[in-house]
Write an enzyme that holds these catalytic residues in place. Sequence first.
Site, short mmCIF file in Angstrom:
data_model
loop_
_atom_site.label_atom_id
_atom_site.label_comp_id
_atom_site.label_asym_id
_atom_site.label_seq_id
_atom_site.Cartn_x
_atom_site.Cartn_y
_atom_site.Cartn_z
N CYS A 54 0.84 -1.21 0.00
CA CYS A 54 0.00 0.00 0.00
C CYS A 54 0.87 1.25 0.00
O CYS A 54 0.56 2.23 -0.67
CB CYS A 54 -0.91 0.01 1.23
SG CYS A 54 -1.91 -1.47 1.41
C1 BEZ Z 1 0.88 -4.78 2.07
O1 BEZ Z 1 0.45 -3.69 1.72
O2 BEZ Z 1 1.97 -5.19 1.70
C2 BEZ Z 1 0.07 -5.64 3.01
C3 BEZ Z 1 -1.23 -5.30 3.26
C4 BEZ Z 1 -1.96 -6.08 4.12
C5 BEZ Z 1 -1.40 -7.17 4.71
C6 BEZ Z 1 -0.09 -7.49 4.45
C7 BEZ Z 1 0.65 -6.72 3.60
#
Ligand code: BEZ
Length: 184
Positions: A54
């Site tokens: 994200c």
């Molecule tokens: C990520 O953005 O990498 C992520 C989002 C939710 C859970 C684990 C990783």
Amino acid sequence: MIDHIPTTTFKTRVRDASVAGENPFRWQDVDSDKIFAGKTIVLFALPGAFTPTCSSMHLPGYEANYEALREVGVDEVYCLSVNDAFSMFQWGKQLGVQKVQLLPDGNADFTRQIGMLVRKDNLGFGDRSWRYSMLVKDGHIERWFVEPGRQDNCPDDPFTCSDAETMLEYLRGNAIAPVTSTAA
Ligand code: BEZ
């Protein structure tokens, strides 16, 4: 999948110079109608502020493509997460986000109504949004891009079609594969 934005109120924080002290903000309720009525909106949702994909790709990709999205008729771009307003604000500040608007859905009211709430208990996250994007015109959801494999406690975090470039391609009229099935 539903084709219209549900009526929801988002609890946001806005800067207010009349508030003294180191935290010059006040609460402001923003109704979904205010965001979507009469406008062309791109909204993308992700599992969490400060999480790796994200922070490194999803939100920065929309920030980088904001002007390009505006050029093809988008009025505003919103990033939604099931997080509180303080976390969303600090996340945007840390990433230097100035164009995309961060939308906290801390109670998950919007995410639940739109059918995108998933459990992430396997990561200690509780209930979060599945990753998706959508193009909304005057409250009507014209196009969804939902990441494949939507399920509770998903062992991975697909990021294949909810990105800014895919939305831009769609808006420019280029062929895009049909939306992924979202049966959960
Ligand atoms: C990520 O953005 O990498 C992520 C989002 C939710 C859970 C684990 C990783």
